[in-house]
Design an enzyme around this catalytic site. Structure first.
Site, PDB file in Angstrom:
ATOM      1  N   ALA A  41      33.072  10.043  10.353  1.00 59.07           N
ATOM      2  CA  ALA A  41      33.021  11.554   9.923  1.00 59.07           C
ATOM      3  C   ALA A  41      32.277  12.146   9.238  1.00 59.07           C
ATOM      4  O   ALA A  41      31.600  10.451   8.026  1.00 59.07           O
ATOM      5  CB  ALA A  41      34.607  11.957   9.388  1.00 59.07           C
ATOM      6  N   GLY A  60      36.057   7.999  12.286  1.00 58.79           N
ATOM      7  CA  GLY A  60      35.778   9.103  13.485  1.00 58.79           C
ATOM      8  C   GLY A  60      35.078   8.663  14.581  1.00 58.79           C
ATOM      9  O   GLY A  60      35.450   8.821  15.674  1.00 58.79           O
ATOM     10  N   GLU A  76      37.183   6.447  16.292  1.00 59.35           N
ATOM     11  CA  GLU A  76      38.080   7.482  17.185  1.00 59.35           C
ATOM     12  C   GLU A  76      37.696   8.075  17.822  1.00 59.35           C
ATOM     13  O   GLU A  76      38.588   7.738  18.800  1.00 59.35           O
ATOM     14  CB  GLU A  76      39.298   8.286  15.885  1.00 59.35           C
ATOM     15  CG  GLU A  76      39.791   7.098  14.800  1.00 59.35           C
ATOM     16  CD  GLU A  76      40.020   7.854  13.666  1.00 59.35           C
ATOM     17  OE1 GLU A  76      41.286   8.218  12.998  1.00 59.35           O
ATOM     18  OE2 GLU A  76      38.988   8.864  12.913  1.00 59.35           O
ATOM     19  N   GLU A 111      38.259   3.640   6.456  1.00 61.68           N
ATOM     20  CA  GLU A 111      38.904   4.606   5.266  1.00 61.68           C
ATOM     21  C   GLU A 111      39.548   3.673   4.637  1.00 61.68           C
ATOM     22  O   GLU A 111      39.496   4.523   2.948  1.00 61.68           O
ATOM     23  CB  GLU A 111      39.620   6.060   5.948  1.00 61.68           C
ATOM     24  CG  GLU A 111      39.201   6.226   7.474  1.00 61.68           C
ATOM     25  CD  GLU A 111      38.829   5.372   8.979  1.00 61.68           C
ATOM     26  OE1 GLU A 111      38.848   6.336   9.933  1.00 61.68           O
ATOM     27  OE2 GLU A 111      38.836   4.305   8.917  1.00 61.68           O
TER      28      GLU A 111
END
Length: 261
Positions: free
Chosen positions: A67, A112, A115, A135
């Site tokens: 992200a 992300g 994911e 993270e």
């Protein structure tokens, strides 16, 4: 239809390629990227001729490196939660697409990006691919479903190791733990994706759609109810023209010509 941060093209009839197109930012998932992915997936899902979607990242360094940390660093708690919910909605759209979605991971798939790959139906990885949920290095947890989809794919012990240590997994280990289905040379990644997509596109479209439906939704049911649901769908498929054509073609020893109905 054009998008600011992704490219969508039909490579062959029914086979689409979605490329996250932020190479300079290692294809990081800013809010506008999530919006573009959702819109592109919606466009393909609304195409009755769509049979398979391939998802990759621009350039050779990253599928999606994560992200967008620059965007996240300024987010207050409620804004961060909204960002997470936007990510969940986008990835759920991929998961529920009425055709198989294949991630072609050509480099870093971190945070992300991992994911996003996990929300696809399965992964073909380049030998240069690296996966991870780092993270915890930033003082946060995965926010787009990483703790949940990763656990369902590789099991609780391995998922907990990866999300609590933040360590990265190279392609060979990803294959060994079941995170990736195939590992190929970098220059063979798209070819392998297209090979699998063509195999899918040649099968009965309704059967493929409902098989994916059973796998995705059956995970949330107990085994007895999931099997009953499978039997119901099996019975419904036996009323289709594709079932009649597929069985006739088998008995007549000829290729089937499926109509998708």
């Amino acid at each position: 239809m054009t998008y600011a941060t992704v490219l969508l093209e039909e490579k062959e009839p029914g086979i689409f390629l979605l490329t996250i197109n932020r190479e300079k930012a290692l294809n990081a998932l800013a809010p506008e990227v999530l919006d573009d992915i959702a819109a592109a997936v919606g466009a393909v899902s609304g195409n009755a001729g769509a049979r398979c979607l391939l998802v990759t990242g621009a350039g050779g360094r990253a599928f999606v490196a994560g992200a967008d940390i620059a965007a996240m660093s300024a987010m207050a708690p409620l804004a961060a939660r909204d960002f997470a919910l936007k990510g969940h909605a986008t990835l759920r759209a991929l998961e529920l697409a009425p055709f198989p979605v294949i991630a072609l991971v050509n480099g870093y798939a971190l945070g992300g990006g991992c994911e996003l790959a996990l929300a696809c139906d399965f992964i073909v990885a380049s030998e240069k691919a690296q996966f991870g949920q780092p993270e915890v290095n930033l003082g946060i947890c995965p926010g787009f479903g990483g703790t949940q989809r990763l656990t369902r794919v590789v099991g609780k012990p391995m998922a907990l190791e990866l999300v609590t240590t933040g360590r990265q997994v190279k392609a060979d280990e990803a294959l060994r733990i079941g995170l990736a289905n195939h590992v190929v040379a970098p220059d063979a990644l798209l070819d392998k994706g297209m090979e699998l997509a063509r195999m899918i596109a040649a099968k009965g479209p309704v059967a493929v759609k409902m098989s994916k439906h059973l796998v995705v939704h059956g995970q949330d049911l107990d085994l007895a109810n999931a099997n009953t649901h499978e039997a119901d769908v099996f019975g419904l498929l036996c009323a289709t023209d594709d079932k009649r054509e597929g069985m006739a073609a088998f008995l007549e020893k000829r290729p089937a010509k499926f109509a998708g109905r």
